[in-house]
Design a protein around this motif. Structure first.
Motif: not given
Length: 199
Positions: A28-44, A191-198
């Motif tokens: 579940x984490x693998x499947x949703x980690x980009x979404x969660x990071x993207x939501x946080x990055x859009x704010x912070x 730049x954004x594709x390069x920031x996707x979490x591993x």
């Protein structure tokens, strides 16, 4: 991945994770980690902070999984936790700036190893550049744009993750693109594709 396939996958993994299967929660984490990071990055607008927020969000998810009664509630709950964590971070950092000022003792630097000078310069430039780019995008389009590029430019995938229609995602993307020049947009994509979490 279609929204139906994503929904089926989330249902299966959510049920297993809720029963205590850590590997299923990892999926579940693998499947949703980009979404969660993207939501946080859009704010912070801060990559490092957004990754920290994603980790905290998933930790809370694991600890509170039994409180979430259906797989349909899981994605909205994750998005909301990530947004709230990001907003809490922004509020607390404003408070720290006004009460603590700079960290003259360098506590933060001693806690984490320093990157090389070259890497530090690149990280600072990328961070500044991303903040500038995100600031140009209307607020209601930021999450959509971040996820679109993190998810490999698939609007249907973003629609499924954000529980929106594909048409609505495309409309918000167009608003975001209207704010950015083509050259800036191509650089943003990389730049954004390069920031996707591993992993």
């Amino acid at each position: 991945m279609t929204s139906d396939l994503l929904r089926t996958e989330l249902h299966r993994e959510f049920a297993a994770a809720r029963a205590g299967d850590r590997a299923a929660y990892g999926r579940l984490v693998s499947r949703t980690q980009r979404m969660v990071t993207g939501v946080a990055l859009a704010q912070t607008r801060d990559l490092g902070v957004s990754q920290d927020i994603a980790q905290e969000t998933f930790l809370r998810g694991w600890l509170r999984l039994r409180d979430i009664h259906s797989a349909e509630s899981f994605l909205p709950w994750l998005r909301e936790v990530a947004r709230n964590q990001a907003l809490d971070h922004l509020r607390s950092s404003r408070y720290r700036e006004t009460t603590l000022g700079d960290d003259p003792a360098g506590i933060g630097e001693r806690a984490c190893p320093r990157p090389t000078p070259e890497q530090h310069v690149l990280d600072v430039e990328l961070g500044d550049w991303l903040r500038e780019a995100i600031d140009q995008v209307p607020e209601e389009s930021r999450e959509v744009m971040m996820l679109y590029y993190m998810e490999g430019k698939r609007s249907q995938q973003v629609a499924a993750l954000l529980d929106m229609s594909d048409a609505n995602v495309r409309k918000r993307l167009q608003r975001a693109r209207d704010q950015l020049s083509q050259k800036f947009l191509q650089a943003f994509d990389g730049a954004v594709r390069g920031t996707s979490p591993g992993a």
